[in-house]
Design an enzyme around this catalytic site. Sequence first.
Site, PDB file in Angstrom:
ATOM      1  N   GLY A   1       0.827  -1.210   0.000  1.00 11.75           N
ATOM      2  CA  GLY A   1       0.000   0.000   0.000  1.00 11.75           C
ATOM      3  C   GLY A   1       0.852   1.247   0.000  1.00 11.75           C
ATOM      4  N   GLY A   2       0.584   2.131   0.988  1.00 17.54           N
ATOM      5  CA  GLY A   2       1.321   3.390   1.077  1.00 17.54           C
ATOM      6  C   GLY A   2       2.816   3.185   1.232  1.00 17.54           C
TER       7      GLY A   2
ATOM      8  N   GLY B   1      18.518  10.173 -34.281  1.00 15.03           N
ATOM      9  CA  GLY B   1      18.164  10.874 -33.046  1.00 15.03           C
ATOM     10  C   GLY B   1      18.873  10.271 -31.852  1.00 15.03           C
ATOM     11  N   ALA B   2      19.164   8.977 -31.937  1.00 12.90           N
ATOM     12  CA  ALA B   2      19.835   8.326 -30.803  1.00 12.90           C
ATOM     13  C   ALA B   2      21.267   8.858 -30.656  1.00 12.90           C
ATOM     14  CB  ALA B   2      19.823   6.818 -30.995  1.00 12.90           C
TER      15      ALA B   2
END
Length: 531
Positions: A186-187, A421-422
Site C-alpha cells: 500500500g502506502g 536521433g539516438a
Amino acid sequence: MNENNKKSIPFKRSHAGSTDTLNELLERREELLKGGGEARIEIQHQKGKYTARERIKLLIDPNSFNEVGAFVKHDVHDFNMQTKRFPGDGVVTGSATINGRLVYIYSQDFTCIGGTLGYAHAQKIVRIMDLALKSGAPLIGMSDSGGARIQEGVSSLAGYGDVFYRNVNASGVIPQITAILGPSAGGGVYSPALNDFVFMTENTSYAFVTGPEVVKTVTGEDVSFEELGGTSVHGAKSGVAHFVNESEEETMEHIKKLLSYLPSNNLEDPPILEPRDVPGRIIEDLDTIIPPDPKDPYDIMAIILRIVDDREFLEVQENWAKNIVVGFARLNGYPIGVVANQPNVLAGALNIDASTKAARFIRFCDAFNIPLVTLVDVPGFLPGVSQEHQGIIRHGAKLLFAYSEATVPKLSVITRKAVGGAYICMSSKHLGGDINFAWHSAEIAVMGPEGATKILYRREIAKADDPERKEKELQEEYRQFFANPFIAAEKGYIDDVIQPSSTRVRLINSLWSLLGKRETRPKKKHGNIPL
Ligand code: HXC
C-alpha cells in the site's frame, strides 16, 4: 489485557536520581529492545529476516547508533489499540556513521503491528528526515511494513503524506536510499519510489500497491506475492528496484558500496579515493575489441571494466532494460556515472525502458555532482508499433531532457554506431557534451545504410537488373561515405578520433580538465521533463 499489555511497564513514581529511577530506565530500555516481543522476533527469524535493530547493526559502524524517539508510543484507543502499544511504535530511528560518514536511518519493525505506519510512527520518520536534510546527510530507510495502519484511518494516510512531502523536498539535496526487506504494501511503496535507490532481497521482500487478495477480487487474477511484487518483478520488469541481493547481509554491504560513490549532499563533491590503478594505462586489446562485421554484437561491459579504475563497476538496475548499462565507477579515484549502450541486447537500441532508466540515472548524477561518461554504440530508437503506441516519443524525450539539463562534466566515446536521433540523445556535443571522442571504428550517420538506401534509391533499385545486388552495392557505398567518424570530426562535433587503447588516459585527462566546470542556466522554478 492481552500479551502485549501485560509486558509493558506501568509508570512508577520515584525520587529523581534514585537507583529506582535508574532501574526503571534500564527496565524500559530492555523492553524496547524487544520490539513486539520474543515470540514475534522468533517468527521474524524463521522467515529468514533480521529485526529492525539487527539490520541497523549490520549496516553501521560498531556502536555508532544515536537513537532518537525510542520511547514514542501511539495514543490511539479505537479498535482496542490501547492493547497494542509498543515502545518505538514499530520503527527504530536515529543517526549513525557508515565508514565514518554520518547517515540518518529509520528501520521499520515488523514485529510491532506488522511495521505498519500510524501517525506516531510516521512522525518519527519525519523527524529523522528533517534532521537528515538539515544536516546534509544521506537518509537510509529500511522498509518492512504492512502499509497504512488500518486502525488509525486517515491519520495513517496523513502520516504517509508527511513522509512523501519530505521525500520530495529532500530529492536532489541528500541521497535517499530504501532497502525493502519484507512486505512493502500500500502506502509503503511510494516513499521508496520517491527515493534515489531501492534495494530488495530475494525471497523475503516484495512490494505492491494492492495485494494479491485485492487483485483477485478486482480483476480475477490469481497471483502470488512473489509473482505480483517480488524481486523478479521489480528487478527485471518494473524497474522499481535498483539492486537485488540474495541476503540481507549482502544488501547492507551493497548499500555501503553505493554510498562510497556518493557525496553526502548536493553541495559536496563525491568522495575521491587515493587512486590505485595507473592513470596512463594503455589498454591494447581495446584496439581490436569491436567485431569486424558491424552487425555482430559485443559486450559493452568488457569495455567499461577495462577503462575504469581496478575493473570496479557498481551497476544499477542490471537486470532491467539491459540494452543500456548504467552505474558508478572511478577514473583516477574520481567517481563517475557511466551510461553505455549494450550492443548485446536489442543491438543497443534505445527503447522506452532504456530511455527512462538512463534519464533517471543521469539526473541523479547531475544532482549530486557526479561527472558523466557515456559510451555510445546505438543503431537508433527501437522501431515497432508497441513502442510508438506506448509513447517512445515522450519517453525518449526524457533522455534528451536529462542530458541537456545536466551541467556536470559530460564526456562521451562513440565506439561504433551513432545513428539518427539516438546519436543526438547520447550526450552529443549538441546537448552540451563537453568532450566527445570517437574511436576509428565509429559510424556516425542520420540513418543506417539499410534504411537510407531504401529511401534514397527506391526507384534505382527497382529498375536494376539484379535489385538485390544493386541494393547491397548502394548500401556499401553509403557505408563508405558515412560509416566513419571523420565527417563529424571535421565539423567539430567530435573533438578527437582516438585510438581505443588510449581511451582511459584521454578520459582521465579530459575529466581533470573539467573538474572546475561551472555552467549556469536561465533562472526558473523548474523545467517540465516529459513524464
Ligand atoms: C494494521 C496490520 C496491517 C495493516 C498487517 N497488520 N497489516 N495491522 N494495518 N495494514 C498486522 C496484522 O494484523 C498482524 O498483527 C501483524 O501486522 C502481522 O501481520 P500478518 O498478516 O500476521 O503477517 P504476514 O502473514 O507475514 O502478512 C504480512 C502482510 C499482510 C502481507 C503485510 O499482513 C497484509 O497483507 N497486510 C495488509 C497489506 C495491505 O493491504 N496494506 C495496505 C493498507 S492501505 P498481529 O497483532 O496479529 O501481530 C494503505 C494505503 C495507504 O497502505 C495510501 C497512502 C497514500
